[in-house]
Design a protein around this motif. Structure first.
Motif, PDB file in Angstrom:
ATOM      1  N   LEU A 137       0.783  -1.282  -0.068  1.00 38.90           N
ATOM      2  CA  LEU A 137       0.105   0.181   0.004  1.00 38.90           C
ATOM      3  C   LEU A 137       0.791   1.266  -0.164  1.00 38.90           C
ATOM      4  O   LEU A 137       0.482   2.251  -0.678  1.00 38.90           O
ATOM      5  N   MET A 138       1.714   1.369   0.593  1.00 32.18           N
ATOM      6  CA  MET A 138       2.781   2.457   0.671  1.00 32.18           C
ATOM      7  C   MET A 138       3.896   2.400  -0.175  1.00 32.18           C
ATOM      8  O   MET A 138       4.925   3.202  -0.455  1.00 32.18           O
ATOM      9  N   ALA A 139       3.689   1.487  -1.535  1.00 27.95           N
ATOM     10  CA  ALA A 139       4.786   1.325  -2.465  1.00 27.95           C
ATOM     11  C   ALA A 139       6.043   1.192  -2.020  1.00 27.95           C
ATOM     12  O   ALA A 139       6.966   1.573  -2.740  1.00 27.95           O
ATOM     13  N   MET A 140       6.227   0.337  -1.132  1.00 28.74           N
ATOM     14  CA  MET A 140       7.612  -0.085  -0.680  1.00 28.74           C
ATOM     15  C   MET A 140       7.819  -1.156  -1.343  1.00 28.74           C
ATOM     16  O   MET A 140       6.995  -1.779  -1.934  1.00 28.74           O
ATOM     17  N   VAL A 141       9.030  -1.670  -1.401  1.00 31.48           N
ATOM     18  CA  VAL A 141       9.496  -2.866  -2.036  1.00 31.48           C
ATOM     19  C   VAL A 141       8.945  -4.137  -1.292  1.00 31.48           C
ATOM     20  O   VAL A 141       9.185  -4.075   0.059  1.00 31.48           O
ATOM     21  N   HIS A 142       8.436  -4.889  -1.964  1.00 33.89           N
ATOM     22  CA  HIS A 142       7.704  -5.964  -1.341  1.00 33.89           C
ATOM     23  C   HIS A 142       8.876  -7.474  -1.099  1.00 33.89           C
ATOM     24  O   HIS A 142       9.863  -7.234  -1.781  1.00 33.89           O
ATOM     25  N   GLU A 143       8.695  -7.808  -0.019  1.00 35.99           N
ATOM     26  CA  GLU A 143       9.921  -8.725   0.144  1.00 35.99           C
ATOM     27  C   GLU A 143      10.033  -9.986  -0.863  1.00 35.99           C
ATOM     28  O   GLU A 143      11.267 -10.387  -0.735  1.00 35.99           O
ATOM     29  N   SER A 144       9.130 -10.055  -1.769  1.00 33.44           N
ATOM     30  CA  SER A 144       9.560 -10.933  -2.643  1.00 33.44           C
ATOM     31  C   SER A 144      10.241 -10.460  -3.993  1.00 33.44           C
ATOM     32  O   SER A 144      10.645 -10.912  -4.558  1.00 33.44           O
ATOM     33  N   ASP A 145      10.441  -9.053  -3.883  1.00 35.27           N
ATOM     34  CA  ASP A 145      10.961  -8.471  -4.862  1.00 35.27           C
ATOM     35  C   ASP A 145      12.517  -8.004  -4.377  1.00 35.27           C
ATOM     36  O   ASP A 145      13.358  -7.392  -5.093  1.00 35.27           O
ATOM     37  N   MET A 146      12.803  -8.117  -3.088  1.00 36.82           N
ATOM     38  CA  MET A 146      13.930  -7.629  -2.440  1.00 36.82           C
ATOM     39  C   MET A 146      15.230  -7.973  -3.233  1.00 36.82           C
ATOM     40  O   MET A 146      16.136  -7.143  -3.430  1.00 36.82           O
ATOM     41  N   ASP A 147      15.469  -9.302  -3.421  1.00 38.65           N
ATOM     42  CA  ASP A 147      16.644  -9.822  -4.216  1.00 38.65           C
ATOM     43  C   ASP A 147      16.970  -8.708  -5.404  1.00 38.65           C
ATOM     44  O   ASP A 147      18.000  -8.724  -5.973  1.00 38.65           O
ATOM     45  N   THR A 148      15.888  -8.720  -6.324  1.00 36.57           N
ATOM     46  CA  THR A 148      16.054  -7.977  -7.575  1.00 36.57           C
ATOM     47  C   THR A 148      16.533  -6.286  -7.308  1.00 36.57           C
ATOM     48  O   THR A 148      17.348  -6.134  -8.064  1.00 36.57           O
ATOM     49  N   TYR A 149      15.929  -5.919  -6.154  1.00 31.65           N
ATOM     50  CA  TYR A 149      16.510  -4.540  -6.054  1.00 31.65           C
ATOM     51  C   TYR A 149      17.825  -4.540  -5.434  1.00 31.65           C
ATOM     52  O   TYR A 149      18.565  -3.753  -5.537  1.00 31.65           O
ATOM     53  N   VAL A 150      18.175  -5.682  -4.638  1.00 28.78           N
ATOM     54  CA  VAL A 150      19.378  -5.356  -4.029  1.00 28.78           C
ATOM     55  C   VAL A 150      20.380  -5.572  -4.896  1.00 28.78           C
ATOM     56  O   VAL A 150      21.452  -4.948  -4.884  1.00 28.78           O
ATOM     57  N   ARG A 151      20.325  -6.623  -6.078  1.00 30.92           N
ATOM     58  CA  ARG A 151      21.395  -6.945  -7.106  1.00 30.92           C
ATOM     59  C   ARG A 151      21.533  -5.930  -7.943  1.00 30.92           C
ATOM     60  O   ARG A 151      22.480  -5.731  -8.635  1.00 30.92           O
ATOM     61  N   GLU A 152      20.642  -4.888  -8.198  1.00 32.22           N
ATOM     62  CA  GLU A 152      20.381  -3.871  -9.336  1.00 32.22           C
ATOM     63  C   GLU A 152      21.378  -2.557  -8.985  1.00 32.22           C
ATOM     64  O   GLU A 152      21.731  -2.461  -7.824  1.00 32.22           O
TER      65      GLU A 152
END
Length: 164
Positions: free
Chosen positions: A149-164
């Motif tokens: 709801l707050m447009a935060m990074v969802h835990e299921s997408d965490m690896d994607t954002y960490v690697r980029e």
């Protein structure tokens, strides 16, 4: 060590689950976001189920019909409902409701675990421990929806954002 009146603890737990159910029903009725509404409606149904877990081990006869008890009007003086009323008075938002719900679920989990630790009967203790685990799951469900709801990074997408 086990100086707890187990039946009183069970009754209080049934009442708390009813208060939590009413909290989620009331909150869902005021939300605009359809996904947030679905989460609160699901939580209300699960709180009803939790009350049923406790009712099965309740040995007193002052709640002969659980459904009738759960369908009585909300106790607006309860901690759950009073907290929500304060939130509504301060411009209700899904964000505020979820923040409050997470706080309430954490407090309930702690209380359930503390009560379980004071119960000698393993079957009764197991019901409290089960509800503590399910309460933790509620917290995590709300936390996940809050992040979405707050447009935060969802835990299921965490690896994607960490690697980029």
């Amino acid at each position: 060590m086990f100086d707890i009146d187990v039946q009183d603890a069970i009754f209080k737990s049934i009442q708390t689950e009813k208060n939590a159910m009413n909290f989620y029903q009331f909150g869902a009725g005021r939300m605009k976001n359809p996904d947030a509404v679905k989460v609160f409606e699901l939580l209300a149904r699960e709180e009803r189920e939790h009350a049923g877990h406790f009712h099965k081990i309740y040995q007193r006869n002052d709640i002969p019909d659980l459904e009738a008890f759960l369908n009585t009007p909300p106790d607006h003086a309860s901690d759950w409902m009073a907290s929500l009323a304060k939130t509504i008075d301060a411009d209700f938002t899904e964000q505020k409701a979820m923040e409050l719900a997470m706080e309430k679920e954490l407090g309930l989990e702690k209380a359930l675990r503390e009560t379980a630790a004071r119960i000698a009967d393993p079957q009764v203790r197991a019901v409290f421990e089960l509800n503590a685990r399910e309460t933790r799951n509620h917290y995590e469900m709300i936390e996940s929806e809050y992040a979405r709801l707050m447009a935060m990074v969802h835990e299921s997408d965490m690896d994607t954002y960490v690697r980029e």
